[in-house]
Structure formats: structure tokens, C-alpha cells
Design a protein around this motif. Sequence first.
Motif, PDB file in Angstrom:
ATOM      1  N   SER A   1     -68.414 -78.888  -0.453  1.00 46.42           N
ATOM      2  CA  SER A   1     -68.896 -79.986  -1.286  1.00 46.42           C
ATOM      3  C   SER A   1     -70.406 -79.888  -1.403  1.00 46.42           C
ATOM      4  CB  SER A   1     -68.506 -81.336  -0.676  1.00 46.42           C
ATOM      5  OG  SER A   1     -69.165 -81.519   0.564  1.00 46.42           O
ATOM      6  N   TRP A   2     -70.945 -80.653  -2.341  1.00 47.55           N
ATOM      7  CA  TRP A   2     -72.389 -80.815  -2.465  1.00 47.55           C
ATOM      8  C   TRP A   2     -72.641 -82.221  -2.962  1.00 47.55           C
ATOM      9  CZ3 TRP A   2     -76.453 -79.434  -0.272  1.00 47.55           C
ATOM     10  CH2 TRP A   2     -77.711 -79.684  -0.818  1.00 47.55           C
TER      11      TRP A   2
ATOM     12  N   LEU B   1     -66.460 -78.890  -4.313  1.00 47.04           N
ATOM     13  CA  LEU B   1     -66.695 -77.617  -4.998  1.00 47.04           C
ATOM     14  C   LEU B   1     -65.448 -76.770  -4.843  1.00 47.04           C
ATOM     15  CD1 LEU B   1     -70.243 -76.676  -3.628  1.00 47.04           C
ATOM     16  CD2 LEU B   1     -69.701 -77.697  -5.847  1.00 47.04           C
TER      17      LEU B   1
ATOM     18  N   ARG C   1     -67.853 -71.521  -3.705  1.00 50.43           N
ATOM     19  CA  ARG C   1     -69.247 -71.558  -3.270  1.00 50.43           C
ATOM     20  C   ARG C   1     -70.149 -71.146  -4.429  1.00 50.43           C
ATOM     21  NH1 ARG C   1     -72.375 -67.678  -1.635  1.00 50.43           N
ATOM     22  NH2 ARG C   1     -70.705 -66.160  -1.396  1.00 50.43           N
TER      23      ARG C   1
ATOM     24  N   TYR D   1     -74.411 -75.906  -0.704  1.00 45.59           N
ATOM     25  CA  TYR D   1     -73.107 -76.477  -0.378  1.00 45.59           C
ATOM     26  C   TYR D   1     -73.057 -76.924   1.069  1.00 45.59           C
ATOM     27  CZ  TYR D   1     -71.987 -71.935   1.796  1.00 45.59           C
ATOM     28  OH  TYR D   1     -71.993 -70.818   2.580  1.00 45.59           O
TER      29      TYR D   1
END
Length: 88
Positions: free
Chosen positions: A59-60, A65, A68, A72
Motif C-alpha cells: 500500500s501507499w 497497490l 510495487r 510503498y
Amino acid sequence: MDPREATLALLAARAEDATVCPSEVARVVAGEGGAWREAMPDVHAAVDALVNEGAVRLSWKGRPLVMRAGPYRIARARGGEDGGGDVG
């Protein structure tokens, strides 16, 4: 410790919903005073493999996500490390 082991160990040591920065993994791999930036390609490769296995998710800023790309964070897969969760 290799990047895969370091990623899973850092996640295991944190709350179930916590995330880990890939640079934290690299610092564990490099050891105290080590060149952690040089470990980043191996960390990225290990994270990619863990995502493909369904063991972790990325995730970010709280958004999932699928793969990659750019900055991240790494989290346990929903449903645990056994690959039982979704990845995004």
C-alpha cells in the motif's frame, strides 16, 4: 538474515495491521552500520516474490497497490501469511 526472512520477521513483531517500510527491511539485512541502500534491490525482489505468493500486500498512504511501483509499505496479507488473503 535474508530479505524475505527480515520482511516476515519485522511484520511478525508488529501489530497485525501495521506496515513496514522496505528501507527498514534493508537496514536489517545490511546490519548495523551496513550499506542498506545496496540491499534495496534484493529487498524489492523478495517483496515481489512475497506479493506473488500472497504472503504480503502493498500500500501507499493507505491505498492498496496491486504491484510495487514507487514508494510503498508492506503489510501482512489479509487472512495471514498463508496466502489466504487478497493482495489488493
